[in-house]
Design a protein around this motif. Structure first.
Motif, short mmCIF file in Angstrom:
data_model
loop_
_atom_site.label_atom_id
_atom_site.label_comp_id
_atom_site.label_asym_id
_atom_site.label_seq_id
_atom_site.Cartn_x
_atom_site.Cartn_y
_atom_site.Cartn_z
N GLY A 31 1.96 -29.92 -46.27
CA GLY A 31 2.02 -30.71 -45.04
C GLY A 31 2.88 -31.95 -45.21
O GLY A 31 3.67 -32.30 -44.33
N GLN A 32 2.74 -32.60 -46.34
CA GLN A 32 3.55 -33.78 -46.62
C GLN A 32 5.03 -33.41 -46.80
O GLN A 32 5.91 -34.13 -46.36
CB GLN A 32 3.03 -34.51 -47.85
CG GLN A 32 1.67 -35.13 -47.64
CD GLN A 32 1.08 -35.65 -48.92
OE1 GLN A 32 1.47 -35.25 -50.02
NE2 GLN A 32 0.12 -36.56 -48.80
N ARG A 37 6.57 -30.93 -45.39
CA ARG A 37 7.11 -30.65 -44.05
C ARG A 37 7.42 -31.94 -43.30
O ARG A 37 8.46 -32.07 -42.65
CB ARG A 37 6.12 -29.79 -43.26
CG ARG A 37 6.63 -29.40 -41.90
CD ARG A 37 5.65 -28.41 -41.24
NE ARG A 37 6.02 -28.23 -39.87
CZ ARG A 37 5.52 -28.95 -38.85
NH1 ARG A 37 4.62 -29.87 -39.07
NH2 ARG A 37 5.92 -28.72 -37.62
N ARG A 69 6.71 -22.45 -42.24
CA ARG A 69 6.80 -23.76 -41.57
C ARG A 69 7.78 -24.69 -42.31
O ARG A 69 8.52 -25.44 -41.67
CB ARG A 69 5.43 -24.40 -41.47
CG ARG A 69 4.51 -23.58 -40.54
CD ARG A 69 3.19 -24.22 -40.37
NE ARG A 69 3.39 -25.34 -39.43
CZ ARG A 69 2.46 -26.24 -39.17
NH1 ARG A 69 1.29 -26.18 -39.77
NH2 ARG A 69 2.70 -27.22 -38.32
#
Length: 84
Positions: free
Chosen positions: A3-4, A6, A34
């Motif tokens: 997530g970081q 991205r 993603r």
């Protein structure tokens, strides 16, 4: 953390600069769709021949499915080049 990663990639696209091309090019080969999609978007924001070359190389080298974001990025680049 993915997530970081991205978020950092999206930030690089928000402030496009040719110096980010090597990092984004490497991210086009990530396992995560993603991450690959964010990297392709960020590369499409960079108006430099190097970004187009990175997207084209990934589209040619990766499998059809894994190269989808790169091909999408190339289409975005082509449209933006046509429209100024």
């Amino acid at each position: 953390h993915r997530g970081q990663k991205r978020i950092l990639i999206l930030a690089l696209g928000g402030v496009p600069h040719v110096s980010a091309v090597p990092v984004l090019s490497e991210a086009l080969r990530d396992r995560s769709y993603r991450i690959r999609s964010a990297a392709a978007w960020a590369l499409a924001q960079i108006r430099a021949p190097e970004s187009s070359a990175a997207l084209a190389a990934a589209a040619d080298e990766l499998s059809w499915l894994r190269a989808l974001p790169a091909r999408r990025g190339l289409r975005v680049r082509t449209r933006s080049d046509d429209h100024g």
